[in-house]
Design an enzyme around this catalytic site. Structure first.
Site, PDB file in Angstrom:
ATOM      1  N   CYS A   1       0.837  -1.259   0.077  1.00 16.20           N
ATOM      2  CA  CYS A   1       0.041   0.057  -0.129  1.00 16.20           C
ATOM      3  C   CYS A   1       0.919   1.319  -0.022  1.00 16.20           C
ATOM      4  CB  CYS A   1      -0.874   0.013   1.175  1.00 16.20           C
ATOM      5  SG  CYS A   1      -1.960  -1.498   1.323  1.00 16.20           S
TER       6      CYS A   1
ATOM      7  N   HIS B   1      -3.261   6.740   2.702  1.00 21.91           N
ATOM      8  CA  HIS B   1      -3.561   5.625   2.424  1.00 21.91           C
ATOM      9  C   HIS B   1      -5.279   5.193   2.679  1.00 21.91           C
ATOM     10  CE1 HIS B   1      -3.880   1.345   1.227  1.00 21.91           C
ATOM     11  NE2 HIS B   1      -3.666   1.002   2.564  1.00 21.91           N
TER      12      HIS B   1
ATOM     13  N   ASN C   1      -9.811  -0.487   0.177  1.00 23.42           N
ATOM     14  CA  ASN C   1      -8.695  -0.414  -0.138  1.00 23.42           C
ATOM     15  C   ASN C   1      -7.934  -0.949  -1.278  1.00 23.42           C
ATOM     16  OD1 ASN C   1      -5.878  -0.612   0.307  1.00 23.42           O
ATOM     17  ND2 ASN C   1      -5.943  -1.650   2.486  1.00 23.42           N
TER      18      ASN C   1
HETATM   19  N1  ACO Z   1     -18.010  -9.266   9.307  1.00 26.92           N
HETATM   20  C1  ACO Z   1     -18.617  -9.411  10.514  1.00 26.92           C
HETATM   21  N2  ACO Z   1     -17.731  -9.762  11.369  1.00 26.92           N
HETATM   22  C2  ACO Z   1     -16.474  -9.974  11.293  1.00 26.92           C
HETATM   23  C3  ACO Z   1     -15.999  -9.651  10.041  1.00 26.92           C
HETATM   24  C4  ACO Z   1     -16.828  -9.206   9.006  1.00 26.92           C
HETATM   25  N3  ACO Z   1     -16.446  -8.965   7.902  1.00 26.92           N
HETATM   26  N4  ACO Z   1     -14.652  -9.593  10.134  1.00 26.92           N
HETATM   27  C5  ACO Z   1     -14.294  -9.869  11.426  1.00 26.92           C
HETATM   28  N5  ACO Z   1     -15.528 -10.117  12.132  1.00 26.92           N
HETATM   29  C6  ACO Z   1     -15.792 -10.613  13.454  1.00 26.92           C
HETATM   30  C7  ACO Z   1     -14.452 -11.313  14.068  1.00 26.92           C
HETATM   31  O1  ACO Z   1     -14.722 -12.617  13.906  1.00 26.92           O
HETATM   32  C8  ACO Z   1     -14.485 -11.050  15.601  1.00 26.92           C
HETATM   33  O2  ACO Z   1     -15.591 -11.778  16.135  1.00 26.92           O
HETATM   34  P1  ACO Z   1     -15.311 -12.532  17.667  1.00 26.92           P
HETATM   35  O3  ACO Z   1     -15.174 -11.334  18.353  1.00 26.92           O
HETATM   36  O4  ACO Z   1     -16.629 -13.456  17.699  1.00 26.92           O
HETATM   37  O5  ACO Z   1     -13.985 -13.318  17.509  1.00 26.92           O
HETATM   38  C9  ACO Z   1     -14.970  -9.548  15.407  1.00 26.92           C
HETATM   39  O6  ACO Z   1     -15.657  -9.332  14.399  1.00 26.92           O
HETATM   40  C10 ACO Z   1     -14.070  -8.685  15.881  1.00 26.92           C
HETATM   41  O7  ACO Z   1     -12.746  -8.737  15.071  1.00 26.92           O
HETATM   42  P2  ACO Z   1     -11.509  -8.098  14.948  1.00 26.92           P
HETATM   43  O8  ACO Z   1     -10.431  -8.748  13.774  1.00 26.92           O
HETATM   44  O9  ACO Z   1     -11.211  -7.942  16.233  1.00 26.92           O
HETATM   45  O10 ACO Z   1     -12.046  -6.637  14.546  1.00 26.92           O
HETATM   46  P3  ACO Z   1     -11.306  -5.308  14.410  1.00 26.92           P
HETATM   47  O11 ACO Z   1     -12.364  -4.386  15.083  1.00 26.92           O
HETATM   48  O12 ACO Z   1     -10.032  -5.330  14.750  1.00 26.92           O
HETATM   49  O13 ACO Z   1     -11.505  -4.918  12.826  1.00 26.92           O
HETATM   50  C11 ACO Z   1     -10.111  -4.793  10.903  1.00 26.92           C
HETATM   51  C12 ACO Z   1     -10.926  -5.614  11.852  1.00 26.92           C
HETATM   52  C13 ACO Z   1     -11.168  -3.807  10.108  1.00 26.92           C
HETATM   53  C14 ACO Z   1      -9.278  -5.747   9.995  1.00 26.92           C
HETATM   54  C15 ACO Z   1      -9.170  -4.033  11.949  1.00 26.92           C
HETATM   55  O14 ACO Z   1      -8.264  -4.644  12.634  1.00 26.92           O
HETATM   56  C16 ACO Z   1      -8.256  -3.068  10.874  1.00 26.92           C
HETATM   57  O15 ACO Z   1      -8.768  -2.209  10.277  1.00 26.92           O
HETATM   58  N6  ACO Z   1      -6.969  -3.479  11.044  1.00 26.92           N
HETATM   59  C17 ACO Z   1      -5.940  -2.747  10.136  1.00 26.92           C
HETATM   60  C18 ACO Z   1      -5.548  -3.262   9.053  1.00 26.92           C
HETATM   61  C19 ACO Z   1      -6.149  -2.591   7.696  1.00 26.92           C
HETATM   62  O16 ACO Z   1      -6.563  -1.523   7.718  1.00 26.92           O
HETATM   63  N7  ACO Z   1      -5.772  -3.398   6.749  1.00 26.92           N
HETATM   64  C20 ACO Z   1      -6.040  -3.032   5.325  1.00 26.92           C
HETATM   65  C21 ACO Z   1      -5.057  -3.644   4.376  1.00 26.92           C
HETATM   66  S1  ACO Z   1      -3.609  -3.454   5.023  1.00 26.92           S
HETATM   67  C22 ACO Z   1      -2.915  -2.316   4.382  1.00 26.92           C
HETATM   68  O17 ACO Z   1      -3.681  -1.298   3.860  1.00 26.92           O
HETATM   69  C23 ACO Z   1      -1.681  -2.125   4.560  1.00 26.92           C
END
Ligand code: ACO
Length: 323
Positions: A111, A250, A280
Site C-alpha cells: 500500500c 492511504h 482499500n
Molecule cells: N463481518 C462481521 N464480523 C467480522 C468480520 C466481518 N467482515 N470480520 C471479522 N469479524 C468478526 C471477528 O470474527 C470477530 O468476532 P469475535 O469477536 O466473535 O471473534 C469480531 O468481528 C472482531 O474482529 P476483529 O478482527 O477484532 O475486528 P477489528 O475491530 O480489529 O476490525 C479490521 C478488523 C477492520 C481488519 C481492523 O483490525 C483493521 O482495520 N486493521 C487494520 C488493518 C487494515 O486496515 N488493513 C487493510 C489492509 S492492510 C494495508 O492497507 C496496509
C-alpha cells in the site's frame, strides 16, 4: 530544482460490489463493515487484469499532461498484483502507449507502493537523468483475496491511479521519506508461491497465496508509523501542520485515519477520504484519492498537500508537495 505533478488520472473497473453484495458471499453485514472500516462499496474486476487498469490510467495521464508517448522518459508501476512475474506491468504500459523512449519497471511496497515509486522517479529527475515520469499504482487485489475469509475479503477493491511528473524549478515535492520495517513482514502477506519442483517432492500450497493479515498488529503499526513519518517530514520541511491544505492518507480504514488525525492535531476535514466508494486498493489508493481531489478543483497552485501511506513489508512513505 524539484519534481512536480503536472497531471493526475485514475481508472477503476465498472463493476461495483456493495456491502450487501458481500453479505451474500460471507457472514457479514453493511453495518459491521461500515462501522469498522468506513467502506460501503468497492470496484471489482470483471476480468481486466492490473495492466489494463494501469494502461487506462496512463492514457489519461498523457492526455491531461498534454504530452506525447515519445516524450516519456520513465514509467514506474507500483503493484503487488502484476499480471505476470515477468514482464513487468510497466513494460506492458510502455508497449500499449508506444512509449519507445522510456525505461519501464515495477516496484513493490504494497500500500506504500505509489509513495516508493514517486520517490524513485523524483530521485532520477533530481539526479538529472530523466526529465519526466509516469508513476502509477495499480492493483487487482480481487485475485489474491480469499473470498471465504470475511476478516479480509470485505476490505479490498481493484483500481489504478497515477501522476505525470516533470522537472520543475518552482512548485513540486518539498520533502519526503520512505521507510520499511522488515522484521514485521509476516503480519501482512499475500501472493506467496511455494518452492515446489519435481526434485524436492513438495506439493504447491495455495493457502499462502491469499492475503493474510493480523489486523490488530497492522492497525497498531499504521497509526504509529504514519504519525512519526508525517512529523519527520513536516519538521524537515519546516512546515507547520496548520499550513497543510489537504492530507491524502492511504485509504485502509477510517478508524486509522481518525487516530492519525487526532495524534497529529490536523482536523479530520483536511483528510481527503473516498474509502467508502473504493475500499482499500493498496498502491492505487493514494493516487485515486489525489486524482479525485484534483478533478474536483479542491487544490490550487502552491497549496501544500501531504501524501502518506503504510503497507505490507511493513513499509511507509510520506511526501509533502507544493501543488
Ligand atoms: N463481518 C462481521 N464480523 C467480522 C468480520 C466481518 N467482515 N470480520 C471479522 N469479524 C468478526 C471477528 O470474527 C470477530 O468476532 P469475535 O469477536 O466473535 O471473534 C469480531 O468481528 C472482531 O474482529 P476483529 O478482527 O477484532 O475486528 P477489528 O475491530 O480489529 O476490525 C479490521 C478488523 C477492520 C481488519 C481492523 O483490525 C483493521 O482495520 N486493521 C487494520 C488493518 C487494515 O486496515 N488493513 C487493510 C489492509 S492492510 C494495508 O492497507 C496496509
Amino acid at each position: 530544482m524539484t519534481t512536480r505533478i503536472i497531471a493526475t488520472g485514475a481508472y477503476a473497473p465498472v463493476q461495483v460490489i456493495t456491502n450487501d453484495d458481500m453479505a451474500n458471499v460471507v457472514d457479514t453485514s453493511d453495518e459491521w463493515i461500515t462501522q469498522r472500516t468506513g467502506i460501503k462499496e468497492r470496484h471489482i474486476s470483471s476480468g481486466e487484469n492490473t495492466s489494463a487498469l494501469a494502461v487506462n490510467t496512463a492514457r489519461q495521464l498523457l492526455e491531461r499532461a498534454g504530452r506525447k508517448a515519445g516524450d516519456i522518459d520513465l514509467i514506474i508501476v507500483a503493484t503487488v498484483t502484476a499480471d505476470y512475474s515477468t514482464p513487468s506491468v510497466g513494460c506492458i504500459v510502455q508497449k500499449e502507449l508506444g512509449a519507445s523512449n522510456a525505461v519501464a519497471f515495477d516496484v513493490t511496497a504494497a500500500c506504500s507502493g505509489f509513495m516508493f515509486a514517486l520517490s524513485i522517479a523524483d530521485k532520477y529527475i533530481k539526479a538529472g537523468m530523466y526529465n519526466n515520469a509516469i508513476v502509477i499504482g495499480a492493483e487487482t487485489l480481487s485475485k489474491i483475496v480469499d473470498w471465504s475469509d470475511r476478516s479480509t475479503c470485505v476490505l479490498f477493491g481493484d483500481g489504478a491511479g497515477g501522476a505525470y511528473v516533470e522537472k520543475s524549478e518552482t512548485y513540486g515535492i518539498i520533502e519526503e521519506e520512505i521507510g520499511s520495517k522488515g522484521e514485521l513482514y509476516d503480519i501482512l502477506t499475500g501472493g506467496y508461491t511455494d518452492c515446489a519442483n519435481i526434485f524436492n517432492g513438495k506439493e504447491k500450497e495455495d493457502s499462502l497465496w491469499y492475503v493474510n493479515m493480523n489486523g490488530r498488529e497492522v492497525f497498531k503499526f499504521a497509526t504509529k508509523s504514519v504519525v512519526k513519518s508525517v512529523e519527520r517530514v513536516l519538521s524537515g520541511a519546516g512546515v507547520a501542520a496548520e499550513d497543510i491544505k489537504y492530507v491524502i492518507p492511504h485509504q485502509a480504514n477510517t478508524r486509522i485515519v481518525d487516530i492519525i488525525s487526532n495524534k497529529l492535531r490536523i482536523p479530520h476535514e483536511k483528510f481527503y477520504m473516498n474509502i467508502d466508494r473504493y475500499g482499500n486498493t493498496s498502491s492505487a489508493s493514494i493516487p485515486i484519492a489525489l486524482n479525485e481531489l484534483n478533478e474536483k478543483g479542491l487544490i490550487e497552485r502552491g497549496d501544500k498537500v501531504l501524501l502518506t501511506g503504510f503497507g505490507g513489508g511493513m513499509t511507509w512513505g510520506t511526501m509533502l508537495v507544493s501543488w
